[in-house]
Design an enzyme around this catalytic site. Structure first.
Site, short mmCIF file in Angstrom:
data_model
loop_
_atom_site.label_atom_id
_atom_site.label_comp_id
_atom_site.label_asym_id
_atom_site.label_seq_id
_atom_site.Cartn_x
_atom_site.Cartn_y
_atom_site.Cartn_z
N LEU A 1 0.58 -1.12 -0.11
CA LEU A 1 0.02 0.17 0.00
C LEU A 1 0.94 1.26 0.23
CD1 LEU A 1 -2.99 -0.78 2.57
CD2 LEU A 1 -3.01 -0.44 0.37
N ASP A 2 0.53 2.24 -0.70
CA ASP A 2 1.49 3.37 -1.03
C ASP A 2 1.25 4.37 0.58
OD1 ASP A 2 2.09 3.05 -3.53
OD2 ASP A 2 0.32 4.41 -4.19
#
Length: 316
Positions: free
Chosen positions: A37-38
């Site tokens: 996940l960013d």
């Protein structure tokens, strides 16, 4: 330390930073996560510890569900709120056009991966080329948008936007989806919010936070771990006796009355366990995964005897 922690990743941390913090709090030696996940994204991030890392690939391939907000009329260099603004355009689309465009992006589609991603080209991550101001050729990838639901919409005012729920196949870039939807609407767009609400069978209601983990005692932290076999929920269970378990753990094929199955989870007594008429059979424990073909059980990923013993000791 063996098991799975379902973490609600906070805003601002990379997946690896969140993993390292949880690893330190649990005093774990071996750890990995299942799907990045960013930093600007939040939500479900399964963390695998010890023997669970052997099966983490299974959930990299799982379908995922996201909620996201696309800011219309503004394009950024990275496709999200972290990048600099590179273009602004008026938003003139109608409600009908939005519905038509969302229908167009539902089902099998092709995506060109963004330059600001960890995907590699000639052994180098794309984001490194992007940092150097380079744009390299990327092949379009086939992905599937299973569901694309419009949760809210604002087409007027200073910040026109769409709020969407997306259920998609592995490899889907939600930033790219947001940008492509903006382009199809003639105004461009970028993500200003992204939250993963589910991955495979796991959803946000099952997750814990780093803050909760920090506040826990050591025993409470360990108690939050789900068993390793939770990662094998889609596998057909196969049970072996003590002799069969020993041979399976040595990588030896076993013959039996099993129908052909592409994915099986194999259970049996721990190493060295024996049962007699006067003693109950040892409690079964996960031995590993494999598949069955032509009446044979063929080993795949195996736990080591030490890992199995540690799991048994932790459970008692």
């Amino acid at each position: 330390m063996h098991g799975v922690l379902l973490l609600d990743k906070p805003l601002g941390l990379s997946s690896n930073q969140a993993l390292q913090k949880a690893k330190w709090l649990l005093r774990a030696e071996k750890a990995g996560h299942t799907g990045t996940l960013d930093p600007l994204a939040t939500g479900v991030l399964p963390l695998c510890f010890g023997a669970a890392t052997k099966f983490s690939q299974l959930h990299l391939d799982a379908d995922k569900t996201y909620e996201t907000t696309v800011r219309l009329g503004v394009k950024t260099r990275t496709g999200d709120a972290e990048g600099e603004v590179i273009e602004t355009r008026p938003v003139t689309c109608s409600v009908g056009q939005v519905v038509e465009v969302l229908d167009r992006f539902t089902g099998p589609i092709e995506q060109v991966p963004p330059m600001h991603s960890a995907l590699k080209k000639d052994g180098k991550p794309l984001y490194e080329y992007a940092r150097d101001g380079e744009t390299v050729e990327r092949e379009a990838r086939h992905v599937v948008i299973h569901e694309l639901e419009l949760l809210d919409m604002q087409l007027q005012g200073e910040a026109p936007q769409l709020r969407l729920r997306v259920r998609c196949s592995k490899g889907t870039y939600i930033r790219t989806l947001g940008e492509d939807i903006g382009e199809a609407l003639g105004c461009g767009g970028h993500l200003i919010m992204l939250r993963r609400t589910a991955t495979g069978p796991f959803d946000e209601s099952q997750c814990t936070t780093l803050e909760a983990l920090e506040a826990d005692s050591e025993a409470q932290r360990v108690a939050r771990l789900l068993p390793v076999d939770i990662l094998l929920g889609g596998h057909t269970p196969v049970a072996l006796d003590a002799e069969g378990a020993g041979r399976f753990l040595s990588g030896v094929r076993r013959r039996g009355n099993w129908p052909d199955q592409g994915q099986v989870a194999v259970f049996g007594p721990g190493p060295g366990a024996e049962s007699s008429e006067n003693e109950p059979s040892p409690r079964p424990v996960l031995l590993g995964s494999g598949h069955t073909q032509g009446g044979e059980l063929i080993p795949g990923r195996l736990l080591s005897p030490i890992e199995i013993q540690q799991i048994l000791e932790t459970a008692t």
